[in-house]
Design a protein around this motif. Structure first.
Motif: not given
Length: 227
Positions: A118-120, A122-129, A164-170, A172-178
């Protein structure tokens, strides 16, 4: 020893015990700040840790790390930022973490939720929000689980084709921010700034007619949340 001395000594003992029960009762009985110590502080530290804030050792001592964690929690949740755990701060913390935890120390509300995935998301879809926008994105996933039209696990929701677009562009595999980890945990414990939304989109990046046709609830940051 005279009866008078015994009576005075007994009274003093009763008063001491009474004061002790106030000082070290349930979380929220007193104002906690730097220099405070005891079981209440340890409970505060435990709950802050559940939310992803770094407090150092859970030693029941309100030091500089615990104070910094309280300040970050207050800032993230729109509270007065003073580093003091008073009634308002503790009430919000208890609301988000629940009144108890599992034997493993995990929040009760999140014990059946894949927080990392779930955090990944959020990180992929809303990082910087804004932080509340990140919580809202996590809440959308959990709202879908409750809806009969969607799958029943976080993984099935996240990896539903085209969801979700973050699954399509990869991403989702990034380490989530705190902040993404904290947002996922908060949503898993019942917080829902999206007000029951099942979808979200960035209006500057989306031309999909279906998503634009959904009833809009509110906008947080760059995302519009819809039913």
């Amino acid at each position: 020893m005279t009866r008078k001395k015994l009576w005075v000594g007994g009274l003093a003992l009763i008063l001491a015990l009474a004061l002790s029960s106030v000082a070290y009762g349930a979380l929220g009985d007193r104002l906690l700040g730097k220099g405070s110590n005891g079981s209440e502080v340890r409970e505060l530290q435990k709950r802050l840790t559940q939310m992803g804030y770094v407090v150092g050792p859970l030693d029941g001592k309100f030091g500089s790390k615990t104070q910094a964690a309280v300040r970050r929690f207050q800032q993230d949740h729109g509270l007065k930022v003073d580093g003091l755990a008073g009634t308002v701060t503790i009430t919000e913390l208890k609301r988000l973490t629940g009144e108890s935890t599992t034997s493993s120390g995990k929040p009760v509300g999140s014990k059946n939720v894949d927080i990392n995935l779930l955090a990944r998301l959020v990180n992929g879809e809303a990082r910087g929000e804004p932080y509340q926008g990140q919580v809202a994105v996590a809440a959308v996933v959990l709202n879908r689980i409750k809806d009969p039209a969607f799958p029943k696990t976080v993984a099935d929701i996240v990896y539903q084709p085209g969801a979700f677009s973050c699954v399509n562009d990869g991403q989702i595999n990034l380490a989530p921010q705190s902040s993404a980890i904290k947002a996922a945990s908060e949503a898993a414990n019942g917080s829902d700034p999206s007000k029951g939304a099942l979808y979200f989109f960035n209006p500057s990046k989306t031309s999909n007619k279906y998503i634009w046709s959904r009833p809009q609830i509110l906008q947080i940051g760059n995302h519009i949340f819809t039913r």
